[in-house]
Design an enzyme around this catalytic site. Structure first.
Site, PDB file in Angstrom:
ATOM      1  N   SER A 201       0.889  -1.216  -0.083  1.00 17.90           N
ATOM      2  CA  SER A 201       0.061  -0.062   0.165  1.00 17.90           C
ATOM      3  C   SER A 201       0.757   1.216   0.149  1.00 17.90           C
TER       4      SER A 201
ATOM      5  N   ILE B 267      -7.393   7.802   4.277  1.00 17.81           N
ATOM      6  CA  ILE B 267      -6.250   8.195   3.066  1.00 17.81           C
ATOM      7  C   ILE B 267      -4.843   7.396   3.496  1.00 17.81           C
TER       8      ILE B 267
ATOM      9  N   LEU C 110      -3.840 -24.094   9.685  1.00 19.86           N
ATOM     10  CA  LEU C 110      -3.014 -23.920  10.860  1.00 19.86           C
ATOM     11  C   LEU C 110      -3.652 -24.281  12.171  1.00 19.86           C
TER      12      LEU C 110
ATOM     13  N   GLU D  99      -9.531   0.393  -3.474  1.00 19.80           N
ATOM     14  CA  GLU D  99      -9.305   0.695  -5.118  1.00 19.80           C
ATOM     15  C   GLU D  99     -10.489   0.096  -5.812  1.00 19.80           C
ATOM     16  N   GLY D 100     -11.662   0.358  -5.341  1.00 23.11           N
ATOM     17  CA  GLY D 100     -12.847  -0.291  -5.851  1.00 23.11           C
ATOM     18  C   GLY D 100     -13.174  -1.391  -5.095  1.00 23.11           C
ATOM     19  N   THR D 101     -14.351  -1.527  -4.641  1.00 19.92           N
ATOM     20  CA  THR D 101     -14.810  -2.738  -3.748  1.00 19.92           C
ATOM     21  C   THR D 101     -14.962  -3.610  -4.829  1.00 19.92           C
TER      22      THR D 101
HETATM   23  P1  TGC Z   1     -18.412   7.351 -15.365  1.00 16.99           P
HETATM   24  O1  TGC Z   1     -19.559   8.253 -15.407  1.00 16.99           O
HETATM   25  O2  TGC Z   1     -18.398   6.052 -15.547  1.00 16.99           O
HETATM   26  O3  TGC Z   1     -16.830   7.847 -15.516  1.00 16.99           O
HETATM   27  C1  TGC Z   1     -16.457   9.330 -15.488  1.00 16.99           C
HETATM   28  C2  TGC Z   1     -15.363   9.677 -16.252  1.00 16.99           C
HETATM   29  O4  TGC Z   1     -14.501   8.528 -15.787  1.00 16.99           O
HETATM   30  C3  TGC Z   1     -13.912   7.890 -16.989  1.00 16.99           C
HETATM   31  N1  TGC Z   1     -13.446   6.630 -16.202  1.00 16.99           N
HETATM   32  C4  TGC Z   1     -12.130   6.253 -16.092  1.00 16.99           C
HETATM   33  N2  TGC Z   1     -11.336   6.641 -16.741  1.00 16.99           N
HETATM   34  C5  TGC Z   1      -9.959   6.078 -16.486  1.00 16.99           C
HETATM   35  N3  TGC Z   1      -9.970   4.810 -15.672  1.00 16.99           N
HETATM   36  C6  TGC Z   1     -11.204   4.212 -15.299  1.00 16.99           C
HETATM   37  N4  TGC Z   1     -11.041   3.360 -14.795  1.00 16.99           N
HETATM   38  C7  TGC Z   1     -12.437   4.876 -15.605  1.00 16.99           C
HETATM   39  N5  TGC Z   1     -13.627   4.802 -14.999  1.00 16.99           N
HETATM   40  C8  TGC Z   1     -14.152   5.715 -15.789  1.00 16.99           C
HETATM   41  C9  TGC Z   1     -15.053   7.956 -17.758  1.00 16.99           C
HETATM   42  O5  TGC Z   1     -14.727   7.478 -19.020  1.00 16.99           O
HETATM   43  C10 TGC Z   1     -15.565   9.446 -17.757  1.00 16.99           C
HETATM   44  O6  TGC Z   1     -14.926  10.053 -18.422  1.00 16.99           O
HETATM   45  P2  TGC Z   1     -15.659  11.478 -19.227  1.00 16.99           P
HETATM   46  O7  TGC Z   1     -14.493  12.117 -19.770  1.00 16.99           O
HETATM   47  O8  TGC Z   1     -16.510  10.850 -20.229  1.00 16.99           O
HETATM   48  O9  TGC Z   1     -16.257  12.110 -18.132  1.00 16.99           O
HETATM   49  O10 TGC Z   1     -18.304   7.666 -13.525  1.00 16.99           O
HETATM   50  P3  TGC Z   1     -19.392   6.935 -12.513  1.00 16.99           P
HETATM   51  O11 TGC Z   1     -19.545   8.345 -11.438  1.00 16.99           O
HETATM   52  O12 TGC Z   1     -20.538   6.376 -13.097  1.00 16.99           O
HETATM   53  O13 TGC Z   1     -18.452   5.903 -11.589  1.00 16.99           O
HETATM   54  C11 TGC Z   1     -17.944   4.746 -12.007  1.00 16.99           C
HETATM   55  C12 TGC Z   1     -17.441   3.692 -10.999  1.00 16.99           C
HETATM   56  C13 TGC Z   1     -18.232   3.660 -10.055  1.00 16.99           C
HETATM   57  C14 TGC Z   1     -16.718   2.585 -11.703  1.00 16.99           C
HETATM   58  C15 TGC Z   1     -16.222   4.831 -10.264  1.00 16.99           C
HETATM   59  O14 TGC Z   1     -16.520   5.868  -9.751  1.00 16.99           O
HETATM   60  C16 TGC Z   1     -15.268   3.738  -9.463  1.00 16.99           C
HETATM   61  O15 TGC Z   1     -14.420   3.385  -9.740  1.00 16.99           O
HETATM   62  N6  TGC Z   1     -15.330   3.750  -7.978  1.00 16.99           N
HETATM   63  C17 TGC Z   1     -14.806   3.357  -7.077  1.00 16.99           C
HETATM   64  C18 TGC Z   1     -13.851   4.325  -6.452  1.00 16.99           C
HETATM   65  C19 TGC Z   1     -12.701   4.030  -5.969  1.00 16.99           C
HETATM   66  O16 TGC Z   1     -12.017   2.945  -6.528  1.00 16.99           O
HETATM   67  N7  TGC Z   1     -11.818   4.598  -5.132  1.00 16.99           N
HETATM   68  C20 TGC Z   1     -10.760   4.417  -4.594  1.00 16.99           C
HETATM   69  C21 TGC Z   1      -9.891   5.238  -4.022  1.00 16.99           C
HETATM   70  S1  TGC Z   1      -8.146   5.263  -3.806  1.00 16.99           S
HETATM   71  C22 TGC Z   1      -7.803   4.217  -2.753  1.00 16.99           C
HETATM   72  O17 TGC Z   1      -8.795   3.286  -2.303  1.00 16.99           O
HETATM   73  C23 TGC Z   1      -6.381   3.737  -2.399  1.00 16.99           C
HETATM   74  S2  TGC Z   1      -6.306   2.327  -1.384  1.00 16.99           S
HETATM   75  C24 TGC Z   1      -4.483   2.194  -1.165  1.00 16.99           C
HETATM   76  C25 TGC Z   1      -3.900   1.524  -1.967  1.00 16.99           C
HETATM   77  O18 TGC Z   1      -3.877   1.477  -3.075  1.00 16.99           O
HETATM   78  O19 TGC Z   1      -3.175   0.553  -1.322  1.00 16.99           O
HETATM   79  P1  FAD Z   2     -19.231   2.364   0.096  1.00 18.96           P
HETATM   80  O1  FAD Z   2     -19.079   2.838  -0.939  1.00 18.96           O
HETATM   81  O2  FAD Z   2     -20.278   2.968   1.358  1.00 18.96           O
HETATM   82  O3  FAD Z   2     -19.879   0.829   0.244  1.00 18.96           O
HETATM   83  C1  FAD Z   2     -20.380   0.116   1.268  1.00 18.96           C
HETATM   84  C2  FAD Z   2     -20.981  -1.231   0.485  1.00 18.96           C
HETATM   85  O4  FAD Z   2     -21.715  -0.880  -0.508  1.00 18.96           O
HETATM   86  C3  FAD Z   2     -19.725  -2.040  -0.278  1.00 18.96           C
HETATM   87  O5  FAD Z   2     -20.069  -3.400  -0.036  1.00 18.96           O
HETATM   88  C4  FAD Z   2     -20.011  -1.584  -1.709  1.00 18.96           C
HETATM   89  O6  FAD Z   2     -19.349  -2.615  -2.552  1.00 18.96           O
HETATM   90  C5  FAD Z   2     -21.329  -1.450  -1.684  1.00 18.96           C
HETATM   91  N1  FAD Z   2     -21.941  -0.789  -2.903  1.00 18.96           N
HETATM   92  C6  FAD Z   2     -21.597   0.659  -3.035  1.00 18.96           C
HETATM   93  N2  FAD Z   2     -22.065   0.992  -4.445  1.00 18.96           N
HETATM   94  C7  FAD Z   2     -22.729  -0.325  -4.746  1.00 18.96           C
HETATM   95  C8  FAD Z   2     -23.608  -0.090  -5.847  1.00 18.96           C
HETATM   96  N3  FAD Z   2     -23.675   0.935  -6.887  1.00 18.96           N
HETATM   97  N4  FAD Z   2     -24.303  -1.424  -6.097  1.00 18.96           N
HETATM   98  C9  FAD Z   2     -23.991  -2.394  -5.051  1.00 18.96           C
HETATM   99  N5  FAD Z   2     -23.347  -2.268  -4.086  1.00 18.96           N
HETATM  100  C10 FAD Z   2     -22.555  -1.085  -3.852  1.00 18.96           C
HETATM  101  N6  FAD Z   2      -9.257   6.149  -0.613  1.00 18.96           N
HETATM  102  C11 FAD Z   2      -8.538   7.244  -1.006  1.00 18.96           C
HETATM  103  O7  FAD Z   2      -8.956   8.093  -1.711  1.00 18.96           O
HETATM  104  N7  FAD Z   2      -7.270   7.223  -0.852  1.00 18.96           N
HETATM  105  C12 FAD Z   2      -6.450   6.148  -0.094  1.00 18.96           C
HETATM  106  O8  FAD Z   2      -5.358   6.378   0.333  1.00 18.96           O
HETATM  107  C13 FAD Z   2      -7.390   5.193   0.476  1.00 18.96           C
HETATM  108  N8  FAD Z   2      -6.846   4.270   1.314  1.00 18.96           N
HETATM  109  C14 FAD Z   2      -7.381   3.420   2.104  1.00 18.96           C
HETATM  110  C15 FAD Z   2      -6.918   2.500   2.927  1.00 18.96           C
HETATM  111  C16 FAD Z   2      -7.794   1.689   3.572  1.00 18.96           C
HETATM  112  C17 FAD Z   2      -6.978   0.628   4.610  1.00 18.96           C
HETATM  113  C18 FAD Z   2      -9.115   1.524   3.305  1.00 18.96           C
HETATM  114  C19 FAD Z   2      -9.958   0.577   3.997  1.00 18.96           C
HETATM  115  C20 FAD Z   2      -9.899   2.438   2.514  1.00 18.96           C
HETATM  116  C21 FAD Z   2      -8.768   3.177   1.645  1.00 18.96           C
HETATM  117  N9  FAD Z   2      -9.410   4.404   0.889  1.00 18.96           N
HETATM  118  C22 FAD Z   2      -8.572   5.128   0.284  1.00 18.96           C
HETATM  119  C23 FAD Z   2     -11.012   4.408   0.832  1.00 18.96           C
HETATM  120  C24 FAD Z   2     -11.437   3.272  -0.197  1.00 18.96           C
HETATM  121  O9  FAD Z   2     -11.365   3.506  -1.409  1.00 18.96           O
HETATM  122  C25 FAD Z   2     -13.301   3.144  -0.035  1.00 18.96           C
HETATM  123  O10 FAD Z   2     -13.099   2.648   1.177  1.00 18.96           O
HETATM  124  C26 FAD Z   2     -13.628   2.273  -0.985  1.00 18.96           C
HETATM  125  O11 FAD Z   2     -13.757   2.928  -2.256  1.00 18.96           O
HETATM  126  C27 FAD Z   2     -15.037   2.028  -0.719  1.00 18.96           C
HETATM  127  O12 FAD Z   2     -15.944   3.099  -0.047  1.00 18.96           O
HETATM  128  P2  FAD Z   2     -16.658   3.065   1.110  1.00 18.96           P
HETATM  129  O13 FAD Z   2     -15.908   2.641   2.147  1.00 18.96           O
HETATM  130  O14 FAD Z   2     -17.200   4.485   1.476  1.00 18.96           O
HETATM  131  O15 FAD Z   2     -17.743   2.162   0.934  1.00 18.96           O
END
Ligand code: TGC
Ligand code: FAD
Length: 387
Positions: A94, A166, A341, A366-368
């Site tokens: 991470s 974060i 274990l 990074e996306g559930t």
């Molecule tokens: P949607 O309308 O589909 O897309 C909005 C705009 O974004 C573009 N797009 C992408 N571009 C590049 N890569 C992708 N994977 C993309 N997915 C979508 C899309 O083409 C569009 O562009 P434009 O120019 O047409 O406007 O967006 P939506 O609001 O319907 O959402 C789609 C969804 C649910 C898949 C997206 O919001 C999503 O991936 N949600 C999950 C959020 C997430 O993964 N957060 C992670 C936060 S960081 C983290 O967790 C770090 S953990 C620490 C570690 O890594 O160790």
């Molecule tokens: P929610 O979005 O509230 O989801 C709750 C439940 O609902 C989940 O099971 C989900 O899959 C489900 N759900 C949501 N939408 C739908 C749908 N449309 N249909 C069906 N089910 C759905 N974020 C950052 O930006 N930067 C970081 O560095 C970062 N680091 C992290 C480190 C850790 C240890 C953790 C735990 C999280 C971190 N995150 C970070 C946040 C992480 O990306 C979010 O936790 C994750 O994207 C899910 O968001 P949420 O926790 O708000 O869950």
């Protein structure tokens, strides 16, 4: 006896350089991380600054980026580094994912030349640490709903809002913060210590304890005009960074699974039950065989996706396929290993329960798994079912 990866002749798919990089990172993990990681996990304290410098010295930070002190390695090499790091602990992977694939990548891809010169060489060396603030308390899976705003005041930007969960937050020198502006979502570089910017660590985690996780609070944070990343416009900016970090997890999760399986095979060979080694029972062998199959398939998928990435054809949907499959299977392997274990499996003497609880976070961040299922579902049907 044969190593699980040898069963699939994995090394025949790798170049000599890739195998050497894997060995280098493995040695660093064996020397600097594995002897201490259970203690860091238990105390919830990570020497992040020292580790960043160590990892920077072997070129792992931003290793898949070109120029600005970055190593410019291929995707498979980067993946193998993630595999080795996560084999030690998901928290270490991470740290490296967030530094290289989220914070550095955002600056490298969307930053101005001045921003790149200012931050990237020091971040590649591990002298400066970055974090990536996308998630908010009420918007994780749906970042489009974010409430953090950036408003123009004269030549400055003023940011207000809260980012949650974060990674690297309180140990960072710079936060890449995504905020809503009049022209859509934009990214901003917020240096630590800027007035109005405070960071609070999240305590009482049971997962990813060897990792810093923080809340970022932005209360009237005033930044100069050149703090904005000029080339990122709209949600595709941050989502583009996520593809990079998700790719590393495809390999990383298999590293955690491999460490669990290797630990369990060794344990089952030594542990006697009913006067025979645990490994000699058919039920045990079926579990081990099933786990080796899923591990091998996950590794083959990872290398395949890595080659697509190197060819420049990897799509976000294919990244979702890999993240969904490999994290789900890694978690399943970790849980199955834990059963083998027995009671010993619940202590930190063995890495299995640590990997298992860490992978619960990896399944969510990074996306559930549900979000990645929906991305794949949309690709298959043409219908978006997120809302
Ligand atoms: P949607 O309308 O589909 O897309 C909005 C705009 O974004 C573009 N797009 C992408 N571009 C590049 N890569 C992708 N994977 C993309 N997915 C979508 C899309 O083409 C569009 O562009 P434009 O120019 O047409 O406007 O967006 P939506 O609001 O319907 O959402 C789609 C969804 C649910 C898949 C997206 O919001 C999503 O991936 N949600 C999950 C959020 C997430 O993964 N957060 C992670 C936060 S960081 C983290 O967790 C770090 S953990 C620490 C570690 O890594 O160790
Ligand atoms: P929610 O979005 O509230 O989801 C709750 C439940 O609902 C989940 O099971 C989900 O899959 C489900 N759900 C949501 N939408 C739908 C749908 N449309 N249909 C069906 N089910 C759905 N974020 C950052 O930006 N930067 C970081 O560095 C970062 N680091 C992290 C480190 C850790 C240890 C953790 C735990 C999280 C971190 N995150 C970070 C946040 C992480 O990306 C979010 O936790 C994750 O994207 C899910 O968001 P949420 O926790 O708000 O869950």
């Amino acid at each position: 006896m044969i190593e699980p990866t040898a069963l699939f002749a994995l090394d025949t798919l790798l170049t000599e350089e890739e195998r050497e990089i894997r060995t280098t990172v493995r040695r660093v993990c064996d020397r600097e991380i594995r002897p201490h990681v259970a203690d860091w996990f238990e105390t919830g304290e990570l020497p992040a600054r020292e580790l960043a410098r160590t990892l920077g010295s072997v070129g792992v930070l931003g290793m898949h980026l070109d120029g600005y002190g970055c190593a410019g390695m291929g995707a498979v090499s980067y993946g193998l580094a993630c595999l080795e790091l996560e084999g030690a602990d998901s928290g270490l992977r991470s740290l490296v994912s967030v530094q290289g694939s989220l914070a550095m990548y955002a600056i490298w891809k969307y930053g101005s030349e001045e921003q790149k010169q200012e931050w990237l060489p020091a971040m590649a060396a591990g002298e400066r640490i970055g974090c990536f603030g996308l998630t908010e308390p009420d918007f994780g899976s749906d970042p489009a709903g974010m409430r953090t705003t950036a408003k123009r005041e004269g030549g400055d930007w003023v940011l207000n809002g809260t980012k949650m969960w974060i990674t690297n937050g309180s140990v960072s020198d710079v936060a890449v913060v995504w905020a809503r502006t009049d022209e859509g979502v934009r990214g901003f570089l917020v240096p630590a210590g800027t007035p109005g910017f405070t960071v609070n660590d999240i305590k009482h985690k049971i997962s990813l304890r060897a990792s810093v996780t923080s809340e970022l609070v932005l209360d009237g944070v005033r930044l100069p005009a050149d703090a904005m990343l000029p080339e990122a416009r709209g949600l595709r900016g941050p989502l583009g960074c996520l593809n990079e970090a998700r790719f590393g997890i495809i390999f990383g999760a298999m590293g955690a699974a491999l460490d669990c399986l290797q630990t369990t095979i060794a344990y089952a060979g030594e542990r006697e039950v009913f006067a025979k080694p645990l490994s000699s029972f058919q039920l045990t062998q079926e579990k081990l065989a099933d786990m080796a199959l899923e591990l091998g398939k996950g590794l083959l998928l990872a290398v395949h996706l890595g080659r697509l990435k190197e060819a420049g054809t990897l799509t976000p949907e294919q990244v979702s396929v890999g993240k969904l499959n490999n994290v789900r299977e890694a978690l399943d392997i970790a849980r199955k290993c834990r059963t083998l274990l027995g009671a010993s499996g619940i202590t930190l003497e063995y890495p299995v329960i640590r990997h298992s609880v860490n992978l619960e976070s990896v399944l969510t961040y990074e996306g559930t798994s549900e979000i990645h299922s929906l991305v794949v579902g949309k690709a298959l049907t043409g219908v978006a079912a997120f809302k």
